[in-house]
Design an enzyme around this catalytic site. Structure first.
Site, PDB file in Angstrom:
ATOM      1  N   SER A  40     -21.004  -6.326 -40.670  1.00  8.19           N
ATOM      2  CA  SER A  40     -22.397  -6.048 -41.034  1.00  8.19           C
ATOM      3  C   SER A  40     -23.341  -7.066 -40.437  1.00  8.19           C
ATOM      4  O   SER A  40     -22.978  -8.234 -40.233  1.00  8.19           O
ATOM      5  CB  SER A  40     -22.580  -6.056 -42.558  1.00  8.19           C
ATOM      6  OG  SER A  40     -21.839  -5.043 -43.178  1.00  8.19           O
ATOM      7  N   CYS A  41     -24.529  -6.618 -40.157  1.00  5.64           N
ATOM      8  CA  CYS A  41     -25.673  -7.500 -39.952  1.00  5.64           C
ATOM      9  C   CYS A  41     -26.858  -6.787 -40.596  1.00  5.64           C
ATOM     10  O   CYS A  41     -26.657  -5.980 -41.509  1.00  5.64           O
ATOM     11  CB  CYS A  41     -25.898  -7.803 -38.469  1.00  5.64           C
ATOM     12  SG  CYS A  41     -26.246  -6.354 -37.460  1.00  5.64           S
ATOM     13  N   LYS A  42     -28.048  -7.044 -40.153  1.00  7.15           N
ATOM     14  CA  LYS A  42     -29.214  -6.425 -40.791  1.00  7.15           C
ATOM     15  C   LYS A  42     -29.176  -4.906 -40.682  1.00  7.15           C
ATOM     16  O   LYS A  42     -29.433  -4.196 -41.654  1.00  7.15           O
ATOM     17  CB  LYS A  42     -30.490  -6.983 -40.167  1.00  7.15           C
ATOM     18  CG  LYS A  42     -31.780  -6.455 -40.783  1.00  7.15           C
ATOM     19  CD  LYS A  42     -32.978  -7.122 -40.116  1.00  7.15           C
ATOM     20  CE  LYS A  42     -34.285  -6.630 -40.711  1.00  7.15           C
ATOM     21  NZ  LYS A  42     -35.462  -7.303 -40.092  1.00  7.15           N
TER      22      LYS A  42
END
Length: 899
Positions: A816-818
């Site tokens: 995950s990231c933003k």
């Protein structure tokens, strides 16, 4: 005929390797599978080909083309459906030399991008990855096929497949429906409290009003979601849309399948040598944007910070509103009691009816079996209510009823005449005026209540509380009592008697069944004499020679009545606890509950997607299935968020959302039919515990272990590791605070280490997948533990080690990231190439070329295109200077875009 006038038909096939039964004797060609599919190790390899498509071209077109290559559209066998494209190049015939490799490797300087063999947006009909089982949940595949060289100059075939997941929308819709149902039940329970004093009645009305607002908002959101058709994912550009806030951002599955020749002399895990065969391995990862409340924003931080602040404020609010302060543990206990009594009462009633039916049939075996189950559930019911919280809450509820006075109400306090009335602020006026609480805010509801102080006068007709003024003799005023006042007419032992009556009624039933068995002629010589019961007078009052049902019926009816009376009292008491908790929380508490609902919805959708994908992949792996029901699976979330600005709020949301997944269990069920609609996972439960039921077709379900088929709850252990890598993390490392990241990594390392110890105790190591890298799991965990406590900026080795350990533990991988689009793409492609290098002997000289190839032409750039309609990662040169070099995309693939 001139060769240049010739036409060529290109037919593209995909080689698929499957396995039969395990080889037992000499002569078998044995393979070993790497990755998450260790259960296939040792099975016979069968090779089949799947037709991808065909295309035609003329040799003259190829000779006249620029760079001696053509891009052709592949068509299905009927020539109607476009299934992808294929690149045809003119090459020299003969043995491949080192200098001739440029046309199959990624060499940016010579404008040869990558070794992309074929790409398709439709998938392949005969491919195992697109079976009816997976097709029910995973949709719209995008496939890329590559050919890479190994260290011994052989070739490996690598296939990427990225898919959307229908659970992106179905899980949030189901959760919203459950949220609405739960809150509507809470409103009804509050109304069922009966008549309360004006003070408490006003609080109840305001709480009900707030619940009504939440329900209306959720119903509106659900109605909007039900209108949505089309893609099964939420693009990153929609992350802040109100009606989509419960939907996970950019949720996709990605599978890398590798087919390559085994090195000569390579041995399997069991020591048998095999050569000339192919290995086939799968590596899965789920990519999703960080679960966070983007629509609500991060001005005040994320859930972790907001909840901590709110919990501290709630203690002072309880003082102002004359409520007992209930800790989160007490609130959770109240919810648990409410659920237990609501669940167990109908079970006990049904089992009691079964007991009477067995008695009517004069079936002693049936009678004994029904009694055994009834006794077990009744004991569970009694145990669930054995808590001081219930007793103290009943006393508090009694004190909140109209006309309640303390036992010393009639005593006149020195210097005081009559009762003074004072108004109580509504929750919307919180903090504007102080009130003297009727109890110490630090008082624990589970402790005995103090009742020896006579000074508080409570007039619940208008909700007024008062304390004695300063005495005329100059002495200190009498102290108010530190807990809820005790009514002189309220019998505190009444609850104990009512609660104990359930056990006594059950004993009467047991004694009667024993008596009936004693009278049964067949069993007279088999059963030992039963000792005289204290309740013999109850038994002898019935005709021993009469019908069994007639003798048991009064006792069973009495048991059901006792249970019903206890349920009514316990439900009202626990509802009053939750009313006080809600009254002290308005309005911030309900806002936080909504935020937590949003974040949990996103996290659960991702987890369910990962669980289903891992289950489908491991259906033939007996070791994996054994691990699944004995211990459960670890779900490792890799996060690349920074600990600066808005992203620290996202990380605080994500931490709570991932932690809340501990309240989730999975069950495997048999689907009614093989229709895709009947293969969709179903969510049941309430906020403090949800179960996701995953249906399988009948034939697949029958192959599962007995424990899973019997409905055993399957546990998942979520862990989160975060390392920020962008320019904002550089600022945080130098000038900010990274304690949140350090705490998250340390806490989740402890969870992962505890899971490994539990797994080692219950599951043999043979159940885990086998990898080429022989590093012991214990050593890997030790290295991870050292990295977690080491003060090192952007220590991405934490993420690499956590990911490796997860795969070695048969776990579920998330990245995950933003928005799961840019940084996530860099991480996923890096992990894939590292696996090719470490597990499949990818030539190290071509590691960077393969990495650039996947980033430039692979599934991840297609993901970017799906999200923002542009094939560029959202980076600029200044940002990339702060990135670790291995996380930087190739030239020409990034730029300033709206993401």
């Amino acid at each position: 005929m001139c060769v240049c006038c010739s036409w060529v038909c290109v037919c593209v096939y995909l080689l698929v390797c499957t396995r039969g039964e395990r080889g037992k004797g000499p002569g078998y060609n044995v393979t070993r599978t790497t990755g998450d599919y260790g259960g296939y190790e040792g099975r016979i390899l069968r090779r089949t080909s799947s037709f991808l498509g065909s295309a035609t071209f003329s040799v003259s077109d190829l000779l006249r083309s620029k760079d001696d290559q053509l891009t052709l559209n592949l068509r299905s066998s009927d020539g109607v459906l476009a299934v992808g494209t294929v690149l045809v190049s003119r090459v020299n015939m003969g043995e491949m030399e080192e200098g001739d490799m440029d046309h199959i490797t990624a060499d940016v300087q010579q404008a040869q991008k990558c070794t992309l063999v074929c790409e398709s947006s439709q998938g392949t009909p005969n491919d195992k990855d697109n079976s009816p089982l997976t097709g029910a949940v995973f949709k719209n595949p995008v496939c890329k096929v590559y050919k890479f060289q190994t260290v011994d100059s052989k070739w490996m075939l690598v296939r990427e497949q990225m898919e959307e997941c229908t659970l992106s929308f179905s899980i949030p819709r189901q959760l919203l429906h459950l949220y609405i149902q739960e809150d509507m039940r809470r409103i009804q329970e509050l109304r069922d409290l009966g008549e309360l004093s004006p003070h408490w009645d006003n609080l109840r009305k305001e709480v009900i009003g707030r619940y009504g607002q939440v329900i209306a908002a959720y119903q509106e959101t659900l109605a909007e979601l039900n209108k949505i058709t089309g893609p099964s994912f939420k693009p990153s550009c929609s992350k802040a849309q109100r009606y989509l806030e419960f939907i996970p951002i950019n949720l996709h599955t990605q599978r890398m399948r590798v087919t390559c020749p085994r090195q000569t002399g390579e041995r399997t895990r069991h020591g048998s040598e095999a050569s000339g065969v192919l290995t086939d391995a799968f590596y899965d990862v789920i990519t999703v944007g960080a679960p966070a409340a983007h629509f609500q924003g991060f001005k005040g931080g994320g859930l972790q910070r907001l909840l901590s602040r709110h919990e501290a404020e709630k203690k002072s609010f309880s003082t102002a509103y004359q409520c007992i302060y209930y800790s989160p543990e007490h609130t959770a206990k109240a919810q648990e009691v409410l659920h237990s009594v609501g669940h167990l009462q109908p079970l006990i009633s049904g089992l009691a009816d079964q007991l009477l039916q067995a008695a009517q049939q004069h079936s002693m075996a049936g009678l004994r079996e029904a009694l055994k189950t009834l006794a077990g559930k009744t004991e569970q019911f009694v145990h669930a209510l054995k808590d001081e919280l219930v007793k103290s809450a009943l006393l508090a509820l009694h004190a909140a009823q109209p006309g309640y006075v303390t036992k010393n109400q009639n005593q006149t306090l020195p210097g005081h005449q009559g009762h003074s009335h004072q108004d109580h602020p509504s929750p919307s006026q919180r903090g504007q005026q102080g009130q003297s609480p009727p109890q110490n805010p630090g008082h624990s509801p589970g402790q005995p209540l103090a009742t020896d102080s006579p000074v508080v006068v409570c007039n619940n007709v208008d909700g007024g509380f008062q304390t004695a003024p300063i005495r005329e003799d100059g002495q200190a005023p009498l102290k108010r009592q530190d807990s809820i006042p005790c009514h002189k007419e309220y019998d505190e032992e009444e609850w104990d008697r009512v609660w104990a009556d359930v056990a006594k009624s059950l004993n009467c039933v047991i004694a009667m069944v024993d008596k009936l068995q004693e009278q049964e002629p067949i069993n007279n010589n088999q059963e030992q004499p039963i000792p005289k019961q204290v309740l013999a007078d109850v038994i002898t009052s019935h005709n021993p020679e009469g019908d069994w049902r007639e003798q048991l019926c009064p006792l069973v009816v009495r048991l059901k009545e006792c249970v019903a009376e206890v349920v009514v009292r316990a439900r009202r008491a626990m509802t009053f606890v939750l009313l006080q908790e809600a009254a002290c929380s308005i309005p911030q508490g309900l806002f936080l509950k909504q935020r937590r609902d949003v974040v949990f919805s996103q996290a659960l959708a991702a987890l369910a997607c990962g669980f289903v994908m891992r289950l489908y992949a491991g259906m033939e792996d007996k070791g994996f299935l054994r691990q699944l029901h004995l211990v459960g699976l670890v779900a490792q979330f890799e996060s690349l968020l920074s600990t600066y600005s808005e992203e620290i709020g996202m990380l605080e949301d994500m931490e709570v959302g991932i932690s809340d997944l501990h309240r989730v269990a999975f069950k495997i069920t048999q689907a009614k039919t093989d229709d895709p609609c009947d293969l969709q996972p179903v969510v049941i439960g309430r906020r403090d515990h949800y179960t996701v039921e995953v249906p399988l077709p009948r034939l697949a379900f029958q192959t599962l272990p007995h424990e899973i088929k019997e409905g055993k709850a399957l546990q998942v252990y979520p862990v989160l590791f975060n390392v920020g890598i962008n320019e904002q993390q550089t600022i945080a490392d130098r000038f900010g605070d990274i304690s949140l990241q350090e705490r998250i990594n340390q806490r989740n390392f402890e969870i992962l280490d505890s899971y490994y110890k539990s797994l080692s105790d219950k599951v043999p190591s043979e159940c885990l997948p086998c990898f080429q890298t022989q590093t012991d799991l214990k050593d890997l965990l030790g290295t991870l533990g050292q990295n977690v406590v080491t003060k090192k900026r952007k220590n991405v080795e934490i993420l690499w080690l956590a990911g490796t350990i997860c795969r070695r533990l048969n776990g579920i991988r998330f990245t995950s990231c933003k928005s799961a689009k840019d940084r996530t793409s860099m991480s996923v492609t890096l992990e894939q190439c590292a696996l090719l290098r470490d597990e499949h002997q990818l030539n190290k000289d071509y590691f960077i070329r393969a990495l650039d190839c996947m980033r430039r032409e692979g599934c991840r750039i297609e993901n970017v295109q799906k999200n923002i309609k542009c094939r560029k990662y959202a980076f600029n040169m200044l940002q990339l200077m702060a990135f670790p070099k291995i996380y930087r995309p190739p030239e020409g693939t990034y730029g300033k875009v709206d993401s």
